[in-house]
Design an enzyme around this catalytic site. Structure first.
Site, PDB file in Angstrom:
ATOM      1  N   LYS A  34       0.941  -3.866  10.820  1.00  0.00           N
ATOM      2  CA  LYS A  34       0.099  -4.915  10.226  1.00  0.00           C
ATOM      3  C   LYS A  34      -0.869  -4.369   9.177  1.00  0.00           C
ATOM      4  O   LYS A  34      -1.722  -5.089   8.674  1.00  0.00           O
ATOM      5  CB  LYS A  34      -0.705  -5.644  11.312  1.00  0.00           C
ATOM      6  N   CYS A  35      -0.736  -3.130   8.835  1.00  0.00           N
ATOM      7  CA  CYS A  35      -1.619  -2.470   7.874  1.00  0.00           C
ATOM      8  C   CYS A  35      -1.196  -2.793   6.441  1.00  0.00           C
ATOM      9  O   CYS A  35      -0.013  -2.999   6.166  1.00  0.00           O
ATOM     10  CB  CYS A  35      -1.551  -0.951   8.102  1.00  0.00           C
ATOM     11  N   GLY A  36      -2.145  -2.798   5.538  1.00  0.00           N
ATOM     12  CA  GLY A  36      -1.836  -2.983   4.123  1.00  0.00           C
ATOM     13  C   GLY A  36      -0.934  -1.885   3.576  1.00  0.00           C
ATOM     14  O   GLY A  36      -0.230  -2.097   2.587  1.00  0.00           O
ATOM     15  N   PHE A  37      -0.943  -0.734   4.208  1.00  0.00           N
ATOM     16  CA  PHE A  37      -0.073   0.367   3.786  1.00  0.00           C
ATOM     17  C   PHE A  37       1.320   0.280   4.415  1.00  0.00           C
ATOM     18  O   PHE A  37       2.153   1.160   4.199  1.00  0.00           O
ATOM     19  CB  PHE A  37      -0.693   1.722   4.138  1.00  0.00           C
ATOM     20  N   ALA A  38       1.590  -0.754   5.196  1.00  0.00           N
ATOM     21  CA  ALA A  38       2.887  -0.869   5.878  1.00  0.00           C
ATOM     22  C   ALA A  38       4.057  -0.885   4.900  1.00  0.00           C
ATOM     23  O   ALA A  38       5.175  -0.515   5.266  1.00  0.00           O
ATOM     24  CB  ALA A  38       2.922  -2.112   6.770  1.00  0.00           C
TER      25      ALA A  38
END
Length: 168
Positions: A34-38
């Site tokens: 769920k991270c922006g870096f996913a």
């Protein structure tokens, strides 16, 4: 001491010795779906696919310590990684990467490759640790570092024989 001295748990709940990767170049990453870096899952998978036949593996260790961006359990994480990002590289059981419950492997990684200003702490998801064929931690890459830009470092390590001096 090297990464090969540690035992980890696969995303399927099985104990596995890191010595199974002896002789391989590794990129060990703390991940979160769920991270922006996913979006980096795709680049990590590309690296894994490009170099796996030469003795390279990306190893993903899900972690929910950063804004609970990995809220699921192992089966949910595995499914999200496969369906949403096409991940086929090895995934491991959800762990802590910092604090009093930090996984021993990550304690070792952070001791061997410090971050900005010599900090030991992992600051966010998708911190990446590059390990040579002898199990030595060569370098830490920040969460914002695009995995594609790590390729030259991987290639350099793949060209070296185990035990050769490394200059990354």
């Amino acid at each position: 001491m090297s990464v090969y001295n540690f035992q980890v748990e696969t995303i399927k709940g099985e104990k596995q010795s890191m010595s199974e990767y002896q002789g391989d170049v590794l990129l060990i990453v703390n991940t979160a779906t769920k991270c922006g870096f996913a979006r980096q899952f795709e680049s990590l998978q590309e690296l894994h696919d490009r170099y796996k036949d030469r003795g390279f593996a990306v190893l993903g260790f899900p972690c929910g310590q950063f804004a609970n961006q990995e809220p699921g359990h192992d089966a949910e994480i595995e499914q999200a990684c496969q369906l949403n990002f096409g991940v086929s590289f090895p995934l491991f059981s959800k762990i802590d990467v910092k604090g009093p419950q930090a996984d021993p492997l990550f304690e070792y990684l952070t001791n061997e490759a410090r971050g900005i200003l010599g900090s030991k702490a992992i600051k966010w998801n998708f911190t990446k640790f590059l390990v040579d064929r002898s199990g030595k931690v060569i370098r830490r890459f920040a969460p914002a570092d695009d995995p594609a830009r790590i390729a030259p470092h991987i290639e350099k390590l793949l060209e070296q024989r185990p035990g050769s001096p490394v200059h990354s």
